[in-house]
Design a protein around this motif. Structure first.
Motif, mmCIF file in Angstrom:
data_model
loop_
_atom_site.group_PDB
_atom_site.id
_atom_site.type_symbol
_atom_site.label_atom_id
_atom_site.label_comp_id
_atom_site.label_asym_id
_atom_site.label_seq_id
_atom_site.Cartn_x
_atom_site.Cartn_y
_atom_site.Cartn_z
ATOM 1 N N HIS A 10 0.863 -1.182 0.000
ATOM 2 C CA HIS A 10 0.000 0.000 0.000
ATOM 3 C C HIS A 10 0.899 1.230 0.000
ATOM 4 C CE1 HIS A 10 -3.413 2.570 0.810
ATOM 5 N NE2 HIS A 10 -2.704 3.135 1.776
ATOM 6 N N VAL A 11 0.824 2.003 -1.037
ATOM 7 C CA VAL A 11 1.660 3.198 -1.156
ATOM 8 C C VAL A 11 0.768 4.411 -0.946
ATOM 9 C CG1 VAL A 11 3.192 4.510 -2.650
ATOM 10 C CG2 VAL A 11 3.179 2.015 -2.769
ATOM 11 N N ASP A 12 1.075 5.171 0.090
ATOM 12 C CA ASP A 12 0.302 6.366 0.419
ATOM 13 C C ASP A 12 1.121 7.594 0.019
ATOM 14 O OD1 ASP A 12 -1.568 8.103 1.363
ATOM 15 O OD2 ASP A 12 -1.394 7.524 3.459
ATOM 16 N N VAL A 13 0.947 8.040 -1.228
ATOM 17 C CA VAL A 13 1.699 9.160 -1.787
ATOM 18 C C VAL A 13 0.740 10.302 -2.083
ATOM 19 C CG1 VAL A 13 3.131 9.922 -3.724
ATOM 20 C CG2 VAL A 13 3.447 7.646 -2.770
ATOM 21 N N THR A 14 1.156 11.510 -1.737
ATOM 22 C CA THR A 14 0.370 12.699 -2.074
ATOM 23 C C THR A 14 1.200 13.597 -2.996
ATOM 24 O OG1 THR A 14 1.144 13.877 -0.113
ATOM 25 C CG2 THR A 14 -0.947 12.716 0.073
ATOM 26 N N GLY A 41 4.748 13.785 -1.200
ATOM 27 C CA GLY A 41 4.923 13.251 0.144
ATOM 28 C C GLY A 41 4.598 11.769 0.170
ATOM 29 N N TRP A 42 5.268 11.061 1.057
ATOM 30 C CA TRP A 42 5.053 9.622 1.214
ATOM 31 C C TRP A 42 4.867 9.326 2.688
ATOM 32 C CZ3 TRP A 42 9.335 5.714 2.115
ATOM 33 C CH2 TRP A 42 8.822 4.425 2.177
ATOM 34 N N GLN A 43 3.730 8.755 3.029
ATOM 35 C CA GLN A 43 3.451 8.320 4.397
ATOM 36 C C GLN A 43 3.999 6.906 4.520
ATOM 37 O OE1 GLN A 43 1.694 10.546 6.526
ATOM 38 N NE2 GLN A 43 2.517 9.214 8.106
ATOM 39 N N ALA A 44 5.252 6.798 4.975
ATOM 40 C CA ALA A 44 5.940 5.516 5.048
ATOM 41 C C ALA A 44 5.333 4.603 6.104
ATOM 42 C CB ALA A 44 7.422 5.734 5.337
ATOM 43 N N SER A 45 4.842 5.194 7.182
ATOM 44 C CA SER A 45 4.163 4.450 8.247
ATOM 45 C C SER A 45 3.256 5.424 8.976
ATOM 46 C CB SER A 45 5.188 3.827 9.208
ATOM 47 O OG SER A 45 5.820 4.839 9.969
ATOM 48 N N LYS A 46 2.565 4.953 9.992
ATOM 49 C CA LYS A 46 1.698 5.862 10.757
ATOM 50 C C LYS A 46 2.501 6.969 11.423
ATOM 51 C CE LYS A 46 -2.013 2.641 11.744
ATOM 52 N NZ LYS A 46 -2.779 1.939 12.760
ATOM 53 N N LEU A 48 5.793 7.996 10.320
ATOM 54 C CA LEU A 48 6.859 8.578 9.507
ATOM 55 C C LEU A 48 6.332 9.080 8.167
ATOM 56 C CD1 LEU A 48 9.900 9.112 9.023
ATOM 57 C CD2 LEU A 48 10.033 6.793 8.071
ATOM 58 N N GLU A 49 6.611 10.366 7.884
ATOM 59 C CA GLU A 49 6.269 10.957 6.590
ATOM 60 C C GLU A 49 7.527 11.584 6.002
ATOM 61 O OE1 GLU A 49 3.539 14.377 4.452
ATOM 62 O OE2 GLU A 49 3.598 14.277 6.634
ATOM 63 N N LEU A 50 7.774 11.330 4.725
ATOM 64 C CA LEU A 50 8.883 11.921 3.987
ATOM 65 C C LEU A 50 8.296 12.754 2.854
ATOM 66 C CD1 LEU A 50 10.973 8.662 3.640
ATOM 67 C CD2 LEU A 50 11.361 10.479 5.294
ATOM 68 N N SER A 51 8.884 13.921 2.594
ATOM 69 C CA SER A 51 8.397 14.725 1.481
ATOM 70 C C SER A 51 9.528 15.519 0.848
ATOM 71 C CB SER A 51 7.275 15.668 1.925
ATOM 72 O OG SER A 51 7.724 16.582 2.881
ATOM 73 N N LEU A 52 9.337 15.828 -0.425
ATOM 74 C CA LEU A 52 10.236 16.677 -1.200
ATOM 75 C C LEU A 52 9.397 17.779 -1.824
ATOM 76 C CD1 LEU A 52 12.286 13.938 -3.071
ATOM 77 C CD2 LEU A 52 13.036 15.274 -1.102
ATOM 78 N N ALA A 80 13.666 19.101 1.565
ATOM 79 C CA ALA A 80 13.296 17.754 1.982
ATOM 80 C C ALA A 80 12.813 17.845 3.424
ATOM 81 C CB ALA A 80 14.491 16.812 1.883
ATOM 82 N N LYS A 81 11.827 17.017 3.744
ATOM 83 C CA LYS A 81 11.260 17.052 5.084
ATOM 84 C C LYS A 81 11.042 15.634 5.576
ATOM 85 C CE LYS A 81 7.053 18.603 7.431
ATOM 86 N NZ LYS A 81 5.799 19.333 7.212
ATOM 87 N N LEU A 82 11.382 15.396 6.825
ATOM 88 C CA LEU A 82 11.112 14.128 7.481
ATOM 89 C C LEU A 82 10.312 14.472 8.730
ATOM 90 C CD1 LEU A 82 13.397 11.197 8.099
ATOM 91 C CD2 LEU A 82 12.334 12.286 10.069
#
Length: 86
Positions: A10-14, A41-46, A48-52, A80-82
């Motif tokens: 399940h890939v949660d990408v915005t 942005g990618w919600q890697a887990s509940k 952790l979110e990574l975005s560019l 970049a944001k974590l």
């Protein structure tokens, strides 16, 4: 009958974008401009979110009004944001 897989990816990408057009400021000799910002942005887990993000992507720089009688060159930028929540 359809079997369900043991592991489902399940890939949660915005993806967010903003296109803006700004009119000229003739009394400061600032020309009009159009710019585009984008963020993925990618919600890697509940937790952790990574975005560019990229800002002012259409031009290397543009003029903006900064303070009374002051004009500033605004450059293109990338960030970049974590985000970790607990």
């Amino acid at each position: 009958r359809q079997e369900s897989p043991d592991h489902v990816l399940h890939v949660d990408v915005t993806l967010d974008g903003e296109l803006r057009k700004v009119g000229p400021l003739p009394y400061l000799a600032v020309p009009d401009y159009t710019e585009f910002n984008m963020r993925v942005g990618w919600q890697a887990s509940k937790a952790l979110e990574l975005s560019l993000a990229g800002f002012n992507l259409l031009h290397p720089h543009h003029q903006e009004f900064a303070a009374p009688n002051a004009v500033e060159e605004i450059p293109r930028g990338f960030y970049a944001k974590l985000r970790l929540t607990y």
